[in-house]
Design an enzyme around this catalytic site. Structure first.
Site, PDB file in Angstrom:
ATOM      1  N   ARG A  67      -2.690  -9.989   5.931  1.00  0.00           N
ATOM      2  CA  ARG A  67      -3.122 -10.103   4.533  1.00  0.00           C
ATOM      3  C   ARG A  67      -2.014  -9.575   3.632  1.00  0.00           C
ATOM      4  O   ARG A  67      -1.680  -8.398   3.681  1.00  0.00           O
ATOM      5  CB  ARG A  67      -4.422  -9.299   4.347  1.00  0.00           C
ATOM      6  CG  ARG A  67      -5.001  -9.330   2.946  1.00  0.00           C
ATOM      7  CD  ARG A  67      -6.277  -8.487   2.890  1.00  0.00           C
ATOM      8  NE  ARG A  67      -6.882  -8.498   1.568  1.00  0.00           N
ATOM      9  CZ  ARG A  67      -6.505  -7.696   0.568  1.00  0.00           C
ATOM     10  NH1 ARG A  67      -5.538  -6.827   0.734  1.00  0.00           N
ATOM     11  NH2 ARG A  67      -7.097  -7.772  -0.612  1.00  0.00           N
ATOM     12  N   LYS A  77       0.821  -1.213   0.000  1.00  0.00           N
ATOM     13  CA  LYS A  77       0.000   0.000   0.000  1.00  0.00           C
ATOM     14  C   LYS A  77       0.857   1.267   0.000  1.00  0.00           C
ATOM     15  O   LYS A  77       2.055   1.235   0.231  1.00  0.00           O
ATOM     16  CB  LYS A  77      -0.958  -0.030   1.198  1.00  0.00           C
ATOM     17  CG  LYS A  77      -2.062  -1.074   1.007  1.00  0.00           C
ATOM     18  CD  LYS A  77      -3.086  -1.053   2.101  1.00  0.00           C
ATOM     19  CE  LYS A  77      -4.149  -2.127   1.833  1.00  0.00           C
ATOM     20  NZ  LYS A  77      -5.107  -2.246   2.938  1.00  0.00           N
TER      21      LYS A  77
HETATM   22  C1  8Y4 Z   1      -1.193  -2.115  -4.171  1.00  0.00           C
HETATM   23  C2  8Y4 Z   1      -1.880  -3.282  -4.067  1.00  0.00           C
HETATM   24  C3  8Y4 Z   1      -1.658  -0.980  -3.566  1.00  0.00           C
HETATM   25  C4  8Y4 Z   1      -3.045  -3.332  -3.356  1.00  0.00           C
HETATM   26  C5  8Y4 Z   1      -2.829  -1.033  -2.841  1.00  0.00           C
HETATM   27  C6  8Y4 Z   1      -3.518  -2.212  -2.728  1.00  0.00           C
HETATM   28  C7  8Y4 Z   1      -7.644  -4.736   2.758  1.00  0.00           C
HETATM   29  C8  8Y4 Z   1      -8.672  -5.609   2.397  1.00  0.00           C
HETATM   30  C9  8Y4 Z   1      -7.934  -4.589   0.643  1.00  0.00           C
HETATM   31  C10 8Y4 Z   1      -7.278  -4.638   4.124  1.00  0.00           C
HETATM   32  C11 8Y4 Z   1      -8.990  -6.280   4.558  1.00  0.00           C
HETATM   33  C12 8Y4 Z   1      -5.311  -3.187  -1.423  1.00  0.00           C
HETATM   34  C13 8Y4 Z   1      -9.818  -6.220   0.259  1.00  0.00           C
HETATM   35  C14 8Y4 Z   1      -6.655  -2.779  -1.008  1.00  0.00           C
HETATM   36  N1  8Y4 Z   1      -7.187  -4.114   1.635  1.00  0.00           N
HETATM   37  N2  8Y4 Z   1      -9.341  -6.386   3.275  1.00  0.00           N
HETATM   38  N3  8Y4 Z   1      -8.842  -5.502   1.064  1.00  0.00           N
HETATM   39  N4  8Y4 Z   1      -7.986  -5.440   4.982  1.00  0.00           N
HETATM   40  N5  8Y4 Z   1      -9.615  -7.034   5.478  1.00  0.00           N
HETATM   41  N6  8Y4 Z   1      -4.703  -2.178  -2.047  1.00  0.00           N
HETATM   42  O1  8Y4 Z   1      -6.417  -3.883   4.551  1.00  0.00           O
HETATM   43  O2  8Y4 Z   1      -4.875  -4.276  -1.242  1.00  0.00           O
HETATM   44  S1  8Y4 Z   1      -7.822  -4.115  -1.029  1.00  0.00           S
END
Ligand code: 8Y4
Length: 279
Positions: free
Chosen positions: A253, A219
């Site tokens: 995660r 992130k």
């Molecule tokens: C690069 C790759 C930059 C991915 C940002 C991202 C969470 C989640 C997501 C979390 C829970 C993400 C579905 C966002 N984040 N579920 N989900 N907790 N429980 N962004 O922090 O990965 S998606």
């Protein structure tokens, strides 16, 4: 914690591997490649030691567009079905939509991961009926605009109060306390400082008396601090995952399963040695 017929011991941190089934990354936008890729990715993450596979068909990255129920179903259901046929694992469905929850559970998923904490129409009822554990995440605003001007009195207190309230509502609706996981929602309507204030005080979330999940993988709290593109954040990913594990996160995660599993093994060894010395 009980996931349908499978039990997962949360006395040491577990690793949830992320499986994206949004078709943007597939040249033909077709389902064959998405399915084959999903199965290969899953097999790899399981061989690396993932305990849970989190499958999502909606992109919740900042600025992402909405997807329809049918689009989401078309993306996730075939993948869940074929993973269940080939692997023995716990599948988590990353969705906020009631119908996707219900159909994913019927297809073999056994955990609902909802970044909107069951606040969408029918989601709470769908989760009650599904009788599987749920992860309730905090988000301020909606994905498209959530990073524009996040504001808190005290981010840790405010997020805790929200999660406390959602736990109470879920329990009242008929979800057992033992089926609830919470998540402060790193990156979901939080500034860089907010995210690190939550990580610095992560142990406080255990006052909610339910397992806590941490999702920081790749992130912008890493990208912005370290000035690194998505593919160059591995050391940062492992650093923050290690801190979360040290602070007692029950589920982490991540995209980088292998490296995170190594970090968790080190935390487990440290904790085992600390307990031995106390006796
Ligand atoms: C690069 C790759 C930059 C991915 C940002 C991202 C969470 C989640 C997501 C979390 C829970 C993400 C579905 C966002 N984040 N579920 N989900 N907790 N429980 N962004 O922090 O990965 S998606």
């Amino acid at each position: 914690m009980q996931f349908k017929d499978k039990c997962l011991d949360l006395s040491s941190p577990r690793v949830m591997g992320i499986l994206n089934v949004t078709p943007d990354s597939f040249s033909d936008g077709g389902t064959f490649n998405m399915l084959e890729n999903g199965l290969a990715q899953t097999g790899l993450m399981l061989s690396e030691g993932a305990d849970i596979i989190d499958i999502g068909g909606e992109s919740t990255r900042p600025g992402a567009q909405d997807v329809s129920i049918q689009q989401e179903l078309d993306r996730v259901i075939p993948v869940i079905e074929s993973i269940c046929q080939r692997f023995d694992t716990i599948i988590s469905i990353d969705t906020s939509k009631a119908q996707v929850m219900t159909e994913a559970i019927n297809a073999g998923a056994s955990l609902i991961n909802d970044v909107r904490a069951l606040q969408e129409n029918g989601a709470l009822e769908a989760a009650v009926a599904a009788k599987v554990p749920v992860c309730l995440m905090h988000m301020q605003g909606q994905p498209r605009v959530m990073q524009q001007n996040p504001h808190y009195e005290d981010v840790v207190k405010d997020v805790m109060a929200f999660l406390q309230q959602r736990i109470a509502i879920c329990r009242k609706a008929g979800i057992a306390g033992e089926q609830i996981i919470v998540d402060p929602g790193f990156g979901f309507g939080k500034s860089l400082e907010h995210n690190y204030q939550m990580l610095a005080n992560f142990e406080k979330f255990h006052r909610l008396n339910v397992p806590v999940l941490a999702g920081m993988s790749r992130k912008s709290m890493l990208g912005h601090l370290l000035q690194r593109e998505i593919g160059q954040r591995l050391a940062g990913n492992v650093a923050v995952a290690t801190v979360a594990a040290q602070k007692g996160a029950q589920i982490i995660r991540v995209h980088d399963v292998k490296e995170t599993v190594d970090a968790v093994k080190i935390i487990n060894m440290i904790n085992a040695c600390r307990n031995n010395n106390e006796r």
